[in-house]
Design an enzyme around this catalytic site. Structure first.
Site, PDB file in Angstrom:
ATOM      1  N   HIS A  77       0.842  -1.188   0.000  1.00  0.00           N
ATOM      2  CA  HIS A  77       0.000   0.000   0.000  1.00  0.00           C
ATOM      3  C   HIS A  77       0.882   1.245   0.000  1.00  0.00           C
ATOM      4  O   HIS A  77       2.047   1.212   0.406  1.00  0.00           O
ATOM      5  CB  HIS A  77      -0.921   0.004   1.209  1.00  0.00           C
ATOM      6  CG  HIS A  77      -2.003  -1.024   1.114  1.00  0.00           C
ATOM      7  ND1 HIS A  77      -2.998  -1.134   2.057  1.00  0.00           N
ATOM      8  CD2 HIS A  77      -2.248  -1.994   0.189  1.00  0.00           C
ATOM      9  CE1 HIS A  77      -3.815  -2.118   1.709  1.00  0.00           C
ATOM     10  NE2 HIS A  77      -3.373  -2.658   0.586  1.00  0.00           N
ATOM     11  N   GLU A  79       0.860   3.890   1.887  1.00  0.00           N
ATOM     12  CA  GLU A  79       1.326   4.279   3.218  1.00  0.00           C
ATOM     13  C   GLU A  79       2.519   3.429   3.640  1.00  0.00           C
ATOM     14  O   GLU A  79       3.503   3.950   4.188  1.00  0.00           O
ATOM     15  CB  GLU A  79       0.203   4.110   4.262  1.00  0.00           C
ATOM     16  CG  GLU A  79      -1.072   4.838   3.925  1.00  0.00           C
ATOM     17  CD  GLU A  79      -2.096   3.974   3.190  1.00  0.00           C
ATOM     18  OE1 GLU A  79      -3.293   4.129   3.480  1.00  0.00           O
ATOM     19  OE2 GLU A  79      -1.705   3.158   2.347  1.00  0.00           O
ATOM     20  N   CYS A 105      -5.799   1.123   5.744  1.00  0.00           N
ATOM     21  CA  CYS A 105      -6.339  -0.162   6.179  1.00  0.00           C
ATOM     22  C   CYS A 105      -5.778  -0.480   7.571  1.00  0.00           C
ATOM     23  O   CYS A 105      -4.930   0.254   8.092  1.00  0.00           O
ATOM     24  CB  CYS A 105      -5.958  -1.263   5.185  1.00  0.00           C
ATOM     25  SG  CYS A 105      -4.197  -1.667   5.196  1.00  0.00           S
ATOM     26  N   CYS A 108      -1.814  -0.994   7.540  1.00  0.00           N
ATOM     27  CA  CYS A 108      -1.088   0.276   7.405  1.00  0.00           C
ATOM     28  C   CYS A 108      -1.251   1.127   8.660  1.00  0.00           C
ATOM     29  O   CYS A 108      -0.319   1.838   9.052  1.00  0.00           O
ATOM     30  CB  CYS A 108      -1.554   1.031   6.169  1.00  0.00           C
ATOM     31  SG  CYS A 108      -0.972   0.288   4.632  1.00  0.00           S
TER      32      CYS A 108
END
Length: 150
Positions: A77, A79, A105, A108
């Site tokens: 992801h 992040e 999420c 993260c």
């Protein structure tokens, strides 16, 4: 020429938030993912100290989805990419703000907490709320804003 009225600290912060969020959106265009492109910036003392977008780990082919259009399990992801990138640098994310085009999420969010980030600003809500709930329970400031509002 008439003097411009001074802007409040909150108004100025909102303008900075909007601009960094717009930059994260532009950065998301670097993603090779077809289903959803996400960008993230980590900002500390009004300086961008890291950036990331969703994609495959270094050395992997830049294909994020499998033949059934499902995201491959090893795709990182935005992040996570930004946090691991700052970890490899001489910068510290302690007390920083993370700007992302989508809300984090759960996985993260764990990284955000551990990295010392104190504030998360995002535009689009992720389909699950558990990441935001975890961040709130950790005392991290959460700001959702529309990019087209000033």
């Amino acid at each position: 020429m008439p003097k411009q009225p001074l802007k409040s600290k909150a108004t100025k912060q909102r303008e900075f938030d909007l601009r960094y969020l717009q930059m994260a959106r532009i950065w998301s265009d670097n993603s090779y993912c077809e289903r959803r492109k996400v960008g993230a910036l980590i900002v500390k003392d009004r300086m961008i100290i890291s950036d990331g977008y969703n994609g495959t780990p270094s050395g992997f082919e830049n294909i994020c989805e499998d033949e059934n259009n499902k995201t491959k399990p090893y795709v990182l992801h935005a992040e996570a990419n930004a946090i691991t990138k700052v970890a490899q640098s001489n910068n510290s994310s302690q007390g920083a703000t993370l700007y992302a085009t989508a809300s984090p999420c759960l996985e993260c969010s764990k990284l955000i907490i551990q990295s010392g980030i104190k504030r998360v600003v995002f535009s689009d809500a992720y389909r699950l709320q558990d990441g935001i709930d975890l961040l709130k329970s950790a005392g991290i400031e959460i700001v959702q804003m529309e990019e087209n509002n000033s």
